[in-house]
Motif scaffolding. Sequence first.
Motif, PDB file in Angstrom:
ATOM      1  N   SER A 178      -8.702  12.707  -6.716  1.00  0.00           N
ATOM      2  CA  SER A 178      -8.324  12.745  -5.299  1.00  0.00           C
ATOM      3  C   SER A 178      -8.575  11.390  -4.641  1.00  0.00           C
ATOM      4  N   ARG A 222      -5.644   8.621  -3.108  1.00  0.00           N
ATOM      5  CA  ARG A 222      -5.663   7.976  -1.795  1.00  0.00           C
ATOM      6  C   ARG A 222      -5.626   6.453  -1.920  1.00  0.00           C
ATOM      7  N   ASP A 261      -2.120   5.442  -2.795  1.00  0.00           N
ATOM      8  CA  ASP A 261      -1.231   5.575  -1.647  1.00  0.00           C
ATOM      9  C   ASP A 261      -1.416   4.431  -0.662  1.00  0.00           C
ATOM     10  N   ARG A 262      -2.649   3.962  -0.509  1.00  0.00           N
ATOM     11  CA  ARG A 262      -2.921   2.840   0.394  1.00  0.00           C
ATOM     12  C   ARG A 262      -2.683   1.494  -0.281  1.00  0.00           C
ATOM     13  N   GLU A 268      -4.466  10.923   6.268  1.00  0.00           N
ATOM     14  CA  GLU A 268      -5.323  10.521   5.157  1.00  0.00           C
ATOM     15  C   GLU A 268      -5.336  11.548   4.042  1.00  0.00           C
ATOM     16  N   ARG A 301      -2.416  12.948   1.479  1.00  0.00           N
ATOM     17  CA  ARG A 301      -2.226  12.240   0.211  1.00  0.00           C
ATOM     18  C   ARG A 301      -2.665  13.098  -0.965  1.00  0.00           C
ATOM     19  N   ASN A 302      -3.602  14.022  -0.707  1.00  0.00           N
ATOM     20  CA  ASN A 302      -4.065  14.950  -1.741  1.00  0.00           C
ATOM     21  C   ASN A 302      -3.444  16.335  -1.585  1.00  0.00           C
TER      22      ASN A 302
END
Length: 316
Positions: free
Chosen positions: A220, A224, A227-228, A281, A284-285
């Motif tokens: 997880s 994130r 993704d960032r 935030e 993303r998970n």
Amino acid sequence: MKLTTTLTALLALTVALPAQAEFKLGDRYTDADGDLIADIPADASEWIDPDTLIFAYTPVEDPAVYAEVWQGFLDHMSEVTGKRVQFFPVQSNAAQIEAMRAGRLHVAGFNTGSNPLAVACAGFRPFAMMAADDGSFGYEMEIITYPDSGVTAVEDLKGKQLAFTSETSNSGFKAPSAILKAEFDMVAGEDFEAVFSGAHDNSILGVANKDYIAASIANSVKARMLDREVVTDDQLVTIYTSQTFPTTGYGTVYNLAPELQDKIREAFFSYDWTDSPLAEEFNRNGEDKFVEITFKDEWSVIRTIDAANNVVYECN
């Protein structure tokens, strides 16, 4: 995203590990109803009702980033409870547990592995977890390396180094320790060298930058970071993925006034995630709401892992 209580996931673990970890609360707490969490004191003189509630999120990544992510939710909690709510950036799981035990932390999200110790030694009463819209939740432990590292399977780690995060982390230490021993007959210090990075993002960055040849991490956190664009997918290779585990558990310290505990619960379950920083935030998970959980049920698998690692819940 998978339901952590599926029969497949539980069977996969119980085949290799003991049936249940022995769990006992610290001496300062009682558990008259047998739900494995500290009872709210019966004597009202023992309740606390602070003007400012202190909230801390599990220290997996940059605390400054998460102070902004949580602010909208904390504003909502302030409206529901009528209290000021302050974000407390913690640097380690141990510091977070100690802060609650010492009365300096009232509401928190404790990571998967440190939940049992927080419950046993800090009077933590978890009641919520993030989940997808269909109610599913969870993450997996992954063992990762980098391309062309020479490590293509778990067995290739023999004689090499594996980065863990901290001893209180489930996916960063407890689960991989149990799994490596049960499935691969590999033990830290005998078959491979163990090092500790302190946090999942440190481990992931360490592998991406080739500082660590391999690391056990929560996917997880990896999702994130991808993704960032903190790391890129071509920097990482996964050589092992576990069954699904519960994620961060949210709750209160045991001796908050009961009415205040009820209002805090209300704040979690009435929060509107729509277009919020929290949604941005944690979507993303695949997480977009809070769901109700119990420590007795959802953390049974984690207590089983603790039993496999001979964990003793001792409180100073």
